[in-house]
Design an enzyme around this catalytic site. Structure first.
Site, PDB file in Angstrom:
ATOM      1  CG  MET A  24      -1.898  -1.189   1.181  1.00  0.00           C
ATOM      2  SD  MET A  24      -3.395  -0.921   2.120  1.00  0.00           S
ATOM      3  CE  MET A  24      -2.727  -0.672   3.751  1.00  0.00           C
ATOM      4  N   GLY A  25       2.142   1.095  -0.372  1.00  0.00           N
ATOM      5  CA  GLY A  25       3.027   2.265  -0.459  1.00  0.00           C
ATOM      6  C   GLY A  25       3.591   2.669   0.885  1.00  0.00           C
ATOM      7  CG  HIS A  28       8.677   0.314   5.861  1.00  0.00           C
ATOM      8  ND1 HIS A  28       8.867  -1.037   5.940  1.00  0.00           N
ATOM      9  CD2 HIS A  28       7.363   0.515   6.148  1.00  0.00           C
ATOM     10  CE1 HIS A  28       7.745  -1.633   6.292  1.00  0.00           C
ATOM     11  NE2 HIS A  28       6.796  -0.712   6.411  1.00  0.00           N
ATOM     12  CG  HIS A  31       7.007  -2.093   1.987  1.00  0.00           C
ATOM     13  ND1 HIS A  31       6.982  -0.990   2.799  1.00  0.00           N
ATOM     14  CD2 HIS A  31       5.747  -2.593   1.992  1.00  0.00           C
ATOM     15  CE1 HIS A  31       5.754  -0.803   3.272  1.00  0.00           C
ATOM     16  NE2 HIS A  31       4.983  -1.769   2.813  1.00  0.00           N
ATOM     17  CG  ASP A 142       0.859  -6.905   8.123  1.00  0.00           C
ATOM     18  OD1 ASP A 142       0.075  -6.166   8.720  1.00  0.00           O
ATOM     19  OD2 ASP A 142       1.918  -6.494   7.608  1.00  0.00           O
ATOM     20  CB  VAL A 168      12.462  -5.395   8.293  1.00  0.00           C
ATOM     21  CG1 VAL A 168      13.627  -4.414   8.401  1.00  0.00           C
ATOM     22  CG2 VAL A 168      12.755  -6.453   7.231  1.00  0.00           C
ATOM     23  CB  SER A 177       4.372  -0.188  10.826  1.00  0.00           C
ATOM     24  OG  SER A 177       3.071   0.218  10.452  1.00  0.00           O
ATOM     25  NE  ARG A 179      -2.661   1.794  10.201  1.00  0.00           N
ATOM     26  CZ  ARG A 179      -2.931   0.853   9.293  1.00  0.00           C
ATOM     27  NH1 ARG A 179      -2.050  -0.098   9.065  1.00  0.00           N
ATOM     28  NH2 ARG A 179      -4.059   0.872   8.618  1.00  0.00           N
TER      29      ARG A 179
HETATM   30  P1  AMP Z   1       1.577  -2.798   3.545  1.00  0.00           P
HETATM   31  O1  AMP Z   1       2.116  -1.837   2.537  1.00  0.00           O
HETATM   32  O2  AMP Z   1       1.636  -2.298   4.948  1.00  0.00           O
HETATM   33  O3  AMP Z   1       0.234  -3.350   3.152  1.00  0.00           O
HETATM   34  O4  AMP Z   1       2.569  -4.035   3.538  1.00  0.00           O
HETATM   35  C1  AMP Z   1       2.896  -4.703   2.355  1.00  0.00           C
HETATM   36  C2  AMP Z   1       3.638  -5.953   2.696  1.00  0.00           C
HETATM   37  O5  AMP Z   1       4.819  -5.626   3.409  1.00  0.00           O
HETATM   38  C3  AMP Z   1       2.821  -6.891   3.603  1.00  0.00           C
HETATM   39  O6  AMP Z   1       3.003  -8.233   3.175  1.00  0.00           O
HETATM   40  C4  AMP Z   1       3.435  -6.657   4.947  1.00  0.00           C
HETATM   41  O7  AMP Z   1       3.340  -7.776   5.801  1.00  0.00           O
HETATM   42  C5  AMP Z   1       4.879  -6.398   4.582  1.00  0.00           C
HETATM   43  N1  AMP Z   1       5.544  -5.654   5.663  1.00  0.00           N
HETATM   44  C6  AMP Z   1       5.100  -4.537   6.278  1.00  0.00           C
HETATM   45  N2  AMP Z   1       5.937  -4.185   7.279  1.00  0.00           N
HETATM   46  C7  AMP Z   1       6.923  -5.125   7.301  1.00  0.00           C
HETATM   47  C8  AMP Z   1       8.095  -5.319   8.107  1.00  0.00           C
HETATM   48  N3  AMP Z   1       8.420  -4.489   9.097  1.00  0.00           N
HETATM   49  N4  AMP Z   1       8.871  -6.397   7.831  1.00  0.00           N
HETATM   50  C9  AMP Z   1       8.553  -7.253   6.830  1.00  0.00           C
HETATM   51  N5  AMP Z   1       7.486  -7.110   6.029  1.00  0.00           N
HETATM   52  C10 AMP Z   1       6.672  -6.059   6.259  1.00  0.00           C
END
Ligand code: AMP
Length: 260
Positions: A24-25, A28, A31, A142, A168, A177, A179
């Site tokens: 979702m952009g 970090h 990702h 997640d 990570v 995150s 957030r």
């Molecule tokens: P999101 O953009 O938050 O929807 O996350 C996209 C993908 O990145 C999802 O599969 C998350 O589980 C993964 N992700 C988000 N934060 C982390 C993190 N700190 N370490 C590893 N993967 C992550």
């Protein structure tokens, strides 16, 4: 790296073995670890960049979700992504869209966020059908989401391999995150109670004690939505969610087994 906005254009770019990283952009290092894994294992790496309104319960959470496509494109390109699929809302949910994927029980995180995993599941199935990846990459951060996605793929016979990669963290232990950008300095310091409490829970588990109770006791004043033991393909995970100020954070640790 090509930035592509329509399904038609995306399909014309795809060939060979494709690895998909849905995001979702607000990218970090978490990702980027998924991009690295996808880069190592596939001919073509597609990252999707789509803030999926369908998985947000609170309109204010959606409205305040961090968005910076230019910065994301730079990071994705640097990590070796070949195609950034950044569709408009109407490309994914055109007028008349009416079919949803109902995932059934999705643990405490599902119970705490009504409709969330229905939105996640629907967009993931759509992305799998649009991109037709050989492998798709998700983060252990997640964990409940990874469980749901693995179950969908199994239950609906979707031909994609789901890879789950370790969380990570910042040097002090806070899980990265999108957030976290919303936390004040004081809130960020309080948020450290999450990884610390999970570490206390994991220690207690190792001693044969009650991991959930130990985690609750170590949350240092944070009130969790839940503390839960979950099972992901034989891997035991201790997970929690708590609000720090207005920001809801989730985190988890593996107690037994290994994710792949
Ligand atoms: P999101 O953009 O938050 O929807 O996350 C996209 C993908 O990145 C999802 O599969 C998350 O589980 C993964 N992700 C988000 N934060 C982390 C993190 N700190 N370490 C590893 N993967 C992550």
């Amino acid at each position: 790296m090509k930035i592509v906005r329509t399904i038609r254009e995306l399909r014309s770019e795809l060939h060979g073995e494709v690895g998909l990283v849905p995001t979702m952009g607000a990218l970090h290092a978490g990702h980027l670890s998924l991009f690295d894994a996808a880069r190592a294992e596939n001919e073509i790496v597609v990252a999707s960049l789509f803030v999926n309104a369908a998985q947000f319960g609170q309109p204010v959470d959606l409205a305040s979700y961090p968005r910076d496509e230019a910065a994301d494109a730079k990071l994705a390109e640097g990590a070796g992504v070949d195609i950034l699929f950044a569709p408009a809302e109407a490309e994914i949910y055109p007028p008349g869209f009416a079919t949803w994927v109902d995932v059934g029980d999705a643990g405490e995180e599902g119970a705490a966020r009504s409709g969330h995993f229905r939105g996640v599941a629907t967009v993931c199935v759509k992305l799998f059908n649009i991109v037709k990846p050989r492998r798709a990459y998700f983060g252990q951060k997640d964990a409940q989401q990874a469980i749901v996605v693995r179950r969908i793929v199994r239950d609906l016979n979707i031909d994609v391999q789901i890879r789950v990669l370790p969380t990570v963290r910042d040097e002090d232990g806070l899980a990265l995150s999108s957030r976290n950008a919303r936390l004040s300095e004081e809130e960020r310091a309080r948020a450290l109670a999450l990884p610390r409490a999970l570490a206390a829970g994991a220690r207690e588990y190792g001693l044969g004690g009650d991991a959930v109770a130990a985690t609750r006791n170590a949350l240092n004043g944070l009130t969790p939505d839940y503390v839960e033991l979950i099972d992901l393909d034989g891997v035991t995970i201790l997970a929690t969610a708590a609000k720090v100020g207005a920001t809801r954070l989730i985190d988890n640790v593996i107690l037994e087994g290994e994710l792949t």
